[in-house]
Motif scaffolding. Structure first.
Motif, PDB file in Angstrom:
ATOM      1  N   THR A  28      59.049  66.349  16.508  1.00  0.00           N
ATOM      2  CA  THR A  28      59.730  66.908  17.668  1.00  0.00           C
ATOM      3  C   THR A  28      59.466  68.405  17.699  1.00  0.00           C
ATOM      4  O   THR A  28      59.504  69.065  16.662  1.00  0.00           O
ATOM      5  CB  THR A  28      61.252  66.659  17.610  1.00  0.00           C
ATOM      6  OG1 THR A  28      61.482  65.262  17.427  1.00  0.00           O
ATOM      7  CG2 THR A  28      61.940  67.114  18.872  1.00  0.00           C
TER       8      THR A  28
ATOM      9  N   CYS B 178      62.912  77.721  21.004  1.00  0.00           N
ATOM     10  CA  CYS B 178      64.161  78.253  20.460  1.00  0.00           C
ATOM     11  C   CYS B 178      64.255  79.703  20.925  1.00  0.00           C
ATOM     12  O   CYS B 178      63.698  80.604  20.290  1.00  0.00           O
ATOM     13  CB  CYS B 178      64.150  78.149  18.943  1.00  0.00           C
ATOM     14  SG  CYS B 178      65.662  78.724  18.152  1.00  0.00           S
TER      15      CYS B 178
ATOM     16  N   VAL C 215      59.614  78.824  18.296  1.00  0.00           N
ATOM     17  CA  VAL C 215      59.412  77.401  18.522  1.00  0.00           C
ATOM     18  C   VAL C 215      59.784  76.682  17.231  1.00  0.00           C
ATOM     19  O   VAL C 215      59.459  77.153  16.141  1.00  0.00           O
ATOM     20  CB  VAL C 215      57.943  77.086  18.875  1.00  0.00           C
ATOM     21  CG1 VAL C 215      57.718  75.592  18.999  1.00  0.00           C
ATOM     22  CG2 VAL C 215      57.531  77.790  20.144  1.00  0.00           C
TER      23      VAL C 215
ATOM     24  N   ALA D  28      59.561  73.074  26.637  1.00  0.00           N
ATOM     25  CA  ALA D  28      60.689  72.138  26.732  1.00  0.00           C
ATOM     26  C   ALA D  28      60.645  71.207  25.530  1.00  0.00           C
ATOM     27  O   ALA D  28      59.579  71.013  24.942  1.00  0.00           O
ATOM     28  CB  ALA D  28      60.584  71.336  28.028  1.00  0.00           C
ATOM     29  N   PRO D  29      61.770  70.610  25.165  1.00  0.00           N
ATOM     30  CA  PRO D  29      61.752  69.678  24.040  1.00  0.00           C
ATOM     31  C   PRO D  29      60.758  68.547  24.282  1.00  0.00           C
ATOM     32  O   PRO D  29      60.655  68.004  25.384  1.00  0.00           O
ATOM     33  CB  PRO D  29      63.186  69.139  23.999  1.00  0.00           C
ATOM     34  CG  PRO D  29      64.001  70.222  24.632  1.00  0.00           C
ATOM     35  CD  PRO D  29      63.118  70.801  25.711  1.00  0.00           C
ATOM     36  N   ALA D  30      59.990  68.219  23.234  1.00  0.00           N
ATOM     37  CA  ALA D  30      58.987  67.164  23.327  1.00  0.00           C
ATOM     38  C   ALA D  30      58.964  66.405  22.006  1.00  0.00           C
ATOM     39  O   ALA D  30      59.164  66.985  20.941  1.00  0.00           O
ATOM     40  CB  ALA D  30      57.617  67.772  23.614  1.00  0.00           C
ATOM     41  N   ARG D  31      58.703  65.096  22.101  1.00  0.00           N
ATOM     42  CA  ARG D  31      58.700  64.264  20.895  1.00  0.00           C
ATOM     43  C   ARG D  31      57.564  63.261  20.952  1.00  0.00           C
ATOM     44  O   ARG D  31      57.266  62.691  21.996  1.00  0.00           O
ATOM     45  CB  ARG D  31      60.024  63.532  20.756  1.00  0.00           C
ATOM     46  CG  ARG D  31      60.107  62.721  19.507  1.00  0.00           C
ATOM     47  CD  ARG D  31      61.411  61.980  19.387  1.00  0.00           C
ATOM     48  NE  ARG D  31      61.382  61.277  18.136  1.00  0.00           N
ATOM     49  CZ  ARG D  31      62.323  61.345  17.219  1.00  0.00           C
ATOM     50  NH1 ARG D  31      63.395  62.049  17.449  1.00  0.00           N
ATOM     51  NH2 ARG D  31      62.216  60.692  16.097  1.00  0.00           N
TER      52      ARG D  31
ATOM     53  N   THR E  46      53.392  71.297  24.942  1.00  0.00           N
ATOM     54  CA  THR E  46      54.559  70.947  25.761  1.00  0.00           C
ATOM     55  C   THR E  46      55.838  71.492  25.139  1.00  0.00           C
ATOM     56  O   THR E  46      56.720  71.989  25.833  1.00  0.00           O
ATOM     57  CB  THR E  46      54.651  69.415  25.921  1.00  0.00           C
ATOM     58  OG1 THR E  46      53.461  68.952  26.530  1.00  0.00           O
ATOM     59  CG2 THR E  46      55.846  69.022  26.767  1.00  0.00           C
ATOM     60  N   GLY E  47      55.928  71.413  23.818  1.00  0.00           N
ATOM     61  CA  GLY E  47      57.114  71.876  23.108  1.00  0.00           C
ATOM     62  C   GLY E  47      57.347  73.379  23.181  1.00  0.00           C
ATOM     63  O   GLY E  47      58.428  73.853  22.856  1.00  0.00           O
TER      64      GLY E  47
ATOM     65  N   TRP F 165      60.404  72.015  20.037  1.00  0.00           N
ATOM     66  CA  TRP F 165      61.196  72.574  21.127  1.00  0.00           C
ATOM     67  C   TRP F 165      61.229  74.096  21.036  1.00  0.00           C
ATOM     68  O   TRP F 165      61.107  74.661  19.952  1.00  0.00           O
ATOM     69  CB  TRP F 165      62.605  72.006  21.154  1.00  0.00           C
ATOM     70  CG  TRP F 165      63.493  72.405  20.020  1.00  0.00           C
ATOM     71  CD1 TRP F 165      64.318  73.489  19.967  1.00  0.00           C
ATOM     72  CD2 TRP F 165      63.678  71.717  18.774  1.00  0.00           C
ATOM     73  NE1 TRP F 165      64.989  73.519  18.765  1.00  0.00           N
ATOM     74  CE2 TRP F 165      64.615  72.443  18.028  1.00  0.00           C
ATOM     75  CE3 TRP F 165      63.127  70.558  18.226  1.00  0.00           C
ATOM     76  CZ2 TRP F 165      65.020  72.050  16.762  1.00  0.00           C
ATOM     77  CZ3 TRP F 165      63.529  70.173  16.957  1.00  0.00           C
ATOM     78  CH2 TRP F 165      64.456  70.908  16.243  1.00  0.00           C
TER      79      TRP F 165
END
Length: 94
Positions: free
Chosen positions: A47, A51, A56, A39-42, A35-36, A49
């Motif tokens: 975390t 870049c 990433v 899109a940002p995922a935590r 997922t990251g 995301w």
């Protein structure tokens, strides 16, 4: 700093592992990493995301501090593809 990516489908097919040269290891959901990429995922202390288009970032929080790792996206995508291939590969008879 080099980080070893590890996947053990026999033990936990939904988890990936990052191992640092110090021997410290982080385990977290494979889905979080996937997922990251987009899109940002935590999840908990991790975390992930994107870049830009080619990188990433993975940020790991612990009581000892924070580690921020930047990966090229392509090798990470290849690693994830291999993890899915391992899970879907038919078992061979011994």
């Amino acid at each position: 700093m080099p980080v070893a990516l590890r996947y053990e489908p026999d033990k936990d097919p939904d988890t990936v592992h990052f191992r640092f040269p110090s021997g410290t290891e982080w385990a977290f959901p494979r889905e979080l990493l996937e997922t990251g990429l987009r899109a940002p995922a935590r999840s908990g202390d991790v975390t992930v995301w994107p870049c830009g288009r080619a990188q990433v970032v993975v940020e790991l929080h612990s009581p000892d501090g924070v580690a921020v790792i930047q990966f090229d996206t392509r090798p990470l995508v290849r690693f994830l593809r291999r993890t899915y291939a391992e899970v879907t590969a038919p078992a061979t008879a011994a």
